[in-house]
Write a protein that holds these residues in place. Structure first.
Motif, PDB file in Angstrom:
ATOM      1  N   PRO A 299       0.847  -1.202   0.000  1.00 40.87           N
ATOM      2  CA  PRO A 299       0.000   0.000   0.000  1.00 40.87           C
ATOM      3  C   PRO A 299       0.878   1.247   0.000  1.00 40.87           C
ATOM      4  CG  PRO A 299       0.107  -0.924   2.203  1.00 40.87           C
ATOM      5  CD  PRO A 299       0.898  -1.853   1.328  1.00 40.87           C
ATOM      6  N   ILE A 300       0.715   2.073  -1.003  1.00 43.46           N
ATOM      7  CA  ILE A 300       1.536   3.278  -1.088  1.00 43.46           C
ATOM      8  C   ILE A 300       0.991   4.350  -0.148  1.00 43.46           C
ATOM      9  CG2 ILE A 300       0.249   4.347  -2.992  1.00 43.46           C
ATOM     10  CD1 ILE A 300       3.055   5.136  -4.153  1.00 43.46           C
ATOM     11  N   ASP A 301       1.888   5.113   0.422  1.00 39.65           N
ATOM     12  CA  ASP A 301       1.519   6.201   1.331  1.00 39.65           C
ATOM     13  C   ASP A 301       1.574   7.520   0.570  1.00 39.65           C
ATOM     14  OD1 ASP A 301       1.288   7.653   3.984  1.00 39.65           O
ATOM     15  OD2 ASP A 301       3.260   8.351   3.311  1.00 39.65           O
ATOM     16  N   VAL A 302       0.434   8.219   0.502  1.00 37.24           N
ATOM     17  CA  VAL A 302       0.384   9.517  -0.175  1.00 37.24           C
ATOM     18  C   VAL A 302      -0.374  10.489   0.731  1.00 37.24           C
ATOM     19  CG1 VAL A 302      -0.146  10.749  -2.299  1.00 37.24           C
ATOM     20  CG2 VAL A 302       0.239   8.277  -2.376  1.00 37.24           C
ATOM     21  N   PRO A 303       0.328  11.281   1.534  1.00 33.60           N
ATOM     22  CA  PRO A 303      -0.349  12.213   2.442  1.00 33.60           C
ATOM     23  C   PRO A 303      -1.168  13.258   1.681  1.00 33.60           C
ATOM     24  CG  PRO A 303       1.977  11.958   3.015  1.00 33.60           C
ATOM     25  CD  PRO A 303       1.788  11.315   1.681  1.00 33.60           C
ATOM     26  N   GLU A 304      -2.328  13.569   2.208  1.00 34.32           N
ATOM     27  CA  GLU A 304      -3.174  14.594   1.597  1.00 34.32           C
ATOM     28  C   GLU A 304      -2.454  15.938   1.531  1.00 34.32           C
ATOM     29  OE1 GLU A 304      -6.820  14.628   0.465  1.00 34.32           O
ATOM     30  OE2 GLU A 304      -5.794  12.747  -0.033  1.00 34.32           O
ATOM     31  N   SER A 305      -1.553  16.175   2.487  1.00 32.58           N
ATOM     32  CA  SER A 305      -0.836  17.453   2.506  1.00 32.58           C
ATOM     33  C   SER A 305       0.081  17.613   1.304  1.00 32.58           C
ATOM     34  CB  SER A 305      -0.021  17.580   3.798  1.00 32.58           C
ATOM     35  OG  SER A 305       0.931  16.521   3.893  1.00 32.58           O
ATOM     36  N   LEU A 306       0.504  16.490   0.701  1.00 31.67           N
ATOM     37  CA  LEU A 306       1.302  16.563  -0.517  1.00 31.67           C
ATOM     38  C   LEU A 306       0.421  16.681  -1.754  1.00 31.67           C
ATOM     39  CD1 LEU A 306       4.167  13.943   0.084  1.00 31.67           C
ATOM     40  CD2 LEU A 306       4.355  16.438   0.054  1.00 31.67           C
ATOM     41  N   VAL A 307      -0.748  16.057  -1.706  1.00 34.21           N
ATOM     42  CA  VAL A 307      -1.662  16.110  -2.852  1.00 34.21           C
ATOM     43  C   VAL A 307      -2.325  17.482  -2.946  1.00 34.21           C
ATOM     44  CG1 VAL A 307      -3.689  15.063  -3.937  1.00 34.21           C
ATOM     45  CG2 VAL A 307      -2.068  13.632  -2.665  1.00 34.21           C
ATOM     46  N   TYR A 308      -2.686  18.033  -1.782  1.00 36.77           N
ATOM     47  CA  TYR A 308      -3.344  19.344  -1.729  1.00 36.77           C
ATOM     48  C   TYR A 308      -2.567  20.254  -0.777  1.00 36.77           C
ATOM     49  CZ  TYR A 308      -7.207  16.764  -3.854  1.00 36.77           C
ATOM     50  OH  TYR A 308      -7.978  15.991  -4.685  1.00 36.77           O
ATOM     51  N   PRO A 309      -1.387  20.708  -1.195  1.00 37.15           N
ATOM     52  CA  PRO A 309      -0.573  21.546  -0.299  1.00 37.15           C
ATOM     53  C   PRO A 309      -1.232  22.898  -0.046  1.00 37.15           C
ATOM     54  CG  PRO A 309       0.369  21.494  -2.508  1.00 37.15           C
ATOM     55  CD  PRO A 309      -0.748  20.500  -2.505  1.00 37.15           C
ATOM     56  N   LYS A 310      -0.903  23.479   1.082  1.00 43.76           N
ATOM     57  CA  LYS A 310      -1.426  24.806   1.403  1.00 43.76           C
ATOM     58  C   LYS A 310      -1.011  25.807   0.331  1.00 43.76           C
ATOM     59  CE  LYS A 310      -1.662  24.403   6.448  1.00 43.76           C
ATOM     60  NZ  LYS A 310      -1.184  24.977   7.742  1.00 43.76           N
ATOM     61  N   GLY A 311      -1.962  26.616  -0.098  1.00 48.94           N
ATOM     62  CA  GLY A 311      -1.678  27.597  -1.136  1.00 48.94           C
ATOM     63  C   GLY A 311      -1.778  27.050  -2.539  1.00 48.94           C
ATOM     64  N   GLY A 312      -2.058  25.744  -2.670  1.00 48.42           N
ATOM     65  CA  GLY A 312      -2.204  25.151  -3.996  1.00 48.42           C
ATOM     66  C   GLY A 312      -0.932  24.486  -4.493  1.00 48.42           C
ATOM     67  N   GLY A 351       0.713  15.604  -9.290  1.00 51.27           N
ATOM     68  CA  GLY A 351       0.174  16.927  -9.000  1.00 51.27           C
ATOM     69  C   GLY A 351      -0.021  17.760 -10.250  1.00 51.27           C
ATOM     70  N   TYR A 352       0.911  17.619 -11.187  1.00 52.85           N
ATOM     71  CA  TYR A 352       0.851  18.336 -12.455  1.00 52.85           C
ATOM     72  C   TYR A 352       0.831  17.338 -13.609  1.00 52.85           C
ATOM     73  CZ  TYR A 352       1.796  23.138 -10.753  1.00 52.85           C
ATOM     74  OH  TYR A 352       1.716  24.377 -10.167  1.00 52.85           O
ATOM     75  N   ASP A 353       0.453  17.817 -14.753  1.00 57.01           N
ATOM     76  CA  ASP A 353       0.463  17.072 -16.006  1.00 57.01           C
ATOM     77  C   ASP A 353       1.896  17.024 -16.538  1.00 57.01           C
ATOM     78  OD1 ASP A 353      -0.469  15.778 -18.285  1.00 57.01           O
ATOM     79  OD2 ASP A 353      -2.015  17.268 -18.711  1.00 57.01           O
ATOM     80  N   LYS A 354       2.059  16.493 -17.733  1.00 53.45           N
ATOM     81  CA  LYS A 354       3.361  16.453 -18.390  1.00 53.45           C
ATOM     82  C   LYS A 354       3.179  16.853 -19.842  1.00 53.45           C
ATOM     83  CE  LYS A 354       7.416  13.454 -19.050  1.00 53.45           C
ATOM     84  NZ  LYS A 354       8.035  12.153 -18.702  1.00 53.45           N
ATOM     85  N   ALA A 355       4.165  17.560 -20.408  1.00 53.03           N
ATOM     86  CA  ALA A 355       4.070  18.002 -21.795  1.00 53.03           C
ATOM     87  C   ALA A 355       5.466  18.176 -22.360  1.00 53.03           C
ATOM     88  CB  ALA A 355       3.277  19.308 -21.903  1.00 53.03           C
ATOM     89  N   TRP A 356       5.519  18.408 -23.674  1.00 52.30           N
ATOM     90  CA  TRP A 356       6.798  18.640 -24.345  1.00 52.30           C
ATOM     91  C   TRP A 356       7.226  20.101 -24.243  1.00 52.30           C
ATOM     92  CZ3 TRP A 356       2.550  16.290 -26.711  1.00 52.30           C
ATOM     93  CH2 TRP A 356       2.634  14.903 -26.848  1.00 52.30           C
ATOM     94  N   TYR A 357       6.405  20.909 -23.646  1.00 54.29           N
ATOM     95  CA  TYR A 357       6.651  22.348 -23.550  1.00 54.29           C
ATOM     96  C   TYR A 357       5.998  22.835 -22.263  1.00 54.29           C
ATOM     97  CZ  TYR A 357       2.164  21.750 -25.918  1.00 54.29           C
ATOM     98  OH  TYR A 357       0.917  21.314 -26.277  1.00 54.29           O
TER      99      TYR A 357
END
Length: 481
Positions: A299-312, A351-357
């Motif tokens: 089971p992977i650990d992913v804290p909500e504070s990393l997914v939804y950090p303060k300030g976005g 948290g973010y997408d990925k792109a070539w630019y």
């Protein structure tokens, strides 16, 4: 003695009429290095009940393999390279004239045609859907990244200005004026002109999207000198790689797609295969689903504070989120290596997408691929090629996709043979011996505290094991920034 004739490999009007008396045909094409794509494509075409389909072989080896698998096929007799066709390369563009010729001949003979790239799977029978727009000369998929409708109809005119993607298209004979011009233009410079770019240009020549008279559906549009009618298929039903794996429109809307096309991905052919495995539509040999060495999960650990950090979310926040999960995956790979098991990757959140630019910086879509919607973030079940070069991991020898245990092809005997344990660090290297000896007979081993342990540096591995693992993974890498 009865002598049987080998099935024809010609592409003629007579053969097509015998194969498809209803005059509806689905076509794709492959070379020798994409034969496994052809196997998967044909499996789904058959499962979907497609009455008539053919796969063209661009080389003799591919033709022989298709015949061996008893897949209806034909020889395209090209001089194209038998290896990969890198996107944008001369060999990639040289396929265009052959593809257009297939379209030209097929619709000239009066057939309705769906033509796809071999990595654009046909998951549902398409012609009943296409029949809803009898006046359409062509219907195309699109690289548009924001759905303009939530129903099962065509995309609205808000989507028709984005690039048409010719990896999955429908044609009727009424498209001949456009296809004839397309054929002529590509034939002038077959190794430098891109068939998709030219189709987009020609389809929009003298078009008049504002004109709605004479259309059976206002979402259709007058194309090519306002002489014929086109439309953009729903991006939630006829999905490109971003719309299915990242924006996840079919999943959000509860729709079953007609097609998944592995565009917008970052791992070349290995990345395409793995994405289709993640979607549980890739067809592997039976032994893939029951590896004799067994599987490792945690089971992977992913804290909500990393997914939804303060300030976005920010770039630094995204990197921190991925790094936190990558450390756990590294431990999982190390333990799986020592035990000889395959690691079932956990579902990762990006948290973010990925792109070539550069990604979008707009307030409502910050961090998304340009043109995509902001609500897609964070990306759950994030495609592995968003953060790892999957080909460097030798995936079939090393790991399994996050959706593996929910794949209907994974045997019940594998799913039911399951053991759960915790790592006891104080035992050192003897702990891995315990796991192998006491729990080695179980198909699935769930180590519930693996996410808390740095397996490589915790003393669980001997020096030889640690060196062997780091040597094996020395070329593994990825990018998530």
């Amino acid at each position: 003695r009865l002598i049987t004739m080998a099935p024809s490999t010609e592409f003629t009007q007579e053969r097509l009429l015998a194969l498809a008396p209803q005059k509806q045909l689905v076509i794709s094409f492959t070379n020798r290095v994409r034969i496994d794509f052809a196997r998967t494509w044909a499996f789904h075409a058959r499962a979907a009940g497609v009455a008539a389909f053919l796969i063209g072989a661009t080389d003799r080896h591919a033709l022989s393999e298709l015949q061996h698998m008893e897949i209806p096929c034909f020889s395209m007799a090209t001089n194209l390279p038998q290896g990969e066709w890198p996107w944008g390369s001369p060999s990639f563009k040289s396929l265009g004239p052959h593809k257009i010729e297939l379209i030209y001949k097929t619709i000239s003979w009066g057939f309705e045609l769906v033509i796809t790239d071999i990595d654009a799977l046909v998951l549902r029978e398409p012609f009943a859907h296409m029949s809803r727009w009898p006046d359409a000369a062509f219907l195309t998929t699109s690289d548009h990244l924001g759905n303009t409708t939530a129903d099962d109809g065509l995309e609205t005119h808000n989507a028709i200005h984005s690039a048409f993607n010719i990896g999955y298209m429908f044609f009727r004979k009424s498209a001949l004026p456009l296809v004839t011009e397309w054929r002529r233009v590509i034939a002038e410079q077959p190794r430098s002109r891109w068939d998709q770019g030219e189709f987009n240009r020609i389809a929009r020549l003298g078009w008049n999207p504002r004109r709605t008279s004479g259309l059976s559906d206002p979402r259709l549009f007058w194309s090519y000198k306002s002489s014929l009618i086109g439309g953009v298929l729903s991006i939630s039903l006829f999905c490109g790689g971003h719309n299915y794996f990242v924006s996840q429109f079919p999943q959000r809307l509860g729709m079953t797609p007609y097609s998944i096309h592995t565009t917008f991905q970052y791992g070349a052919a290995a990345g395409k295969r793995h994405r289709l495995r993640e979607a549980r539509v890739w067809i592997d040999p039976p032994e893939y689903y029951d590896p004799p060495e067994g599987l490792l999960v945690f089971p992977i650990d992913v804290p909500e504070s990393l997914v939804y950090p303060k300030g976005g979310m920010t770039t630094r926040g995204h990197i921190a989120l991925i790094n936190h999960q990558m450390r756990q995956i590294r431990s999982g790979l190390a333990l799986a290596h020592v035990l000889g098991r395959k690691l079932v990757l956990p579902s990762v959140i990006c948290g973010y997408d990925k792109a070539w630019y550069p990604l979008s910086s707009a307030p409502t879509s910050r961090g998304a691929f340009g043109g995509a919607r902001g609500f897609i973030l964070p990306i759950r079940n994030c495609p592995v090629d968003h953060f790892l070069e999957i080909g460097m991991l030798s995936p079939t020898q090393t790991l399994r996709e996050y959706s593996f245990l929910s794949n209907p092809r994974t045997p019940a005997a594998v799913l039911s043979s399951r053991a759960t344990t915790k790592l006891e660090l104080e035992k050192g290297a003897a702990e891995t011996e315990r796991l192998a000896k006491d729990l080695g007979s179980f198909k699935v081993l769930n180590v519930t505290n693996l996410h808390t342990v740095d397996v490589v540096n915790s003393g669980l591995l001997s020096t030889i094991q640690r060196i062997a693992f780091t040597t094996k993974m020395r070329h593994a890498g990825g990018g998530w920034c």
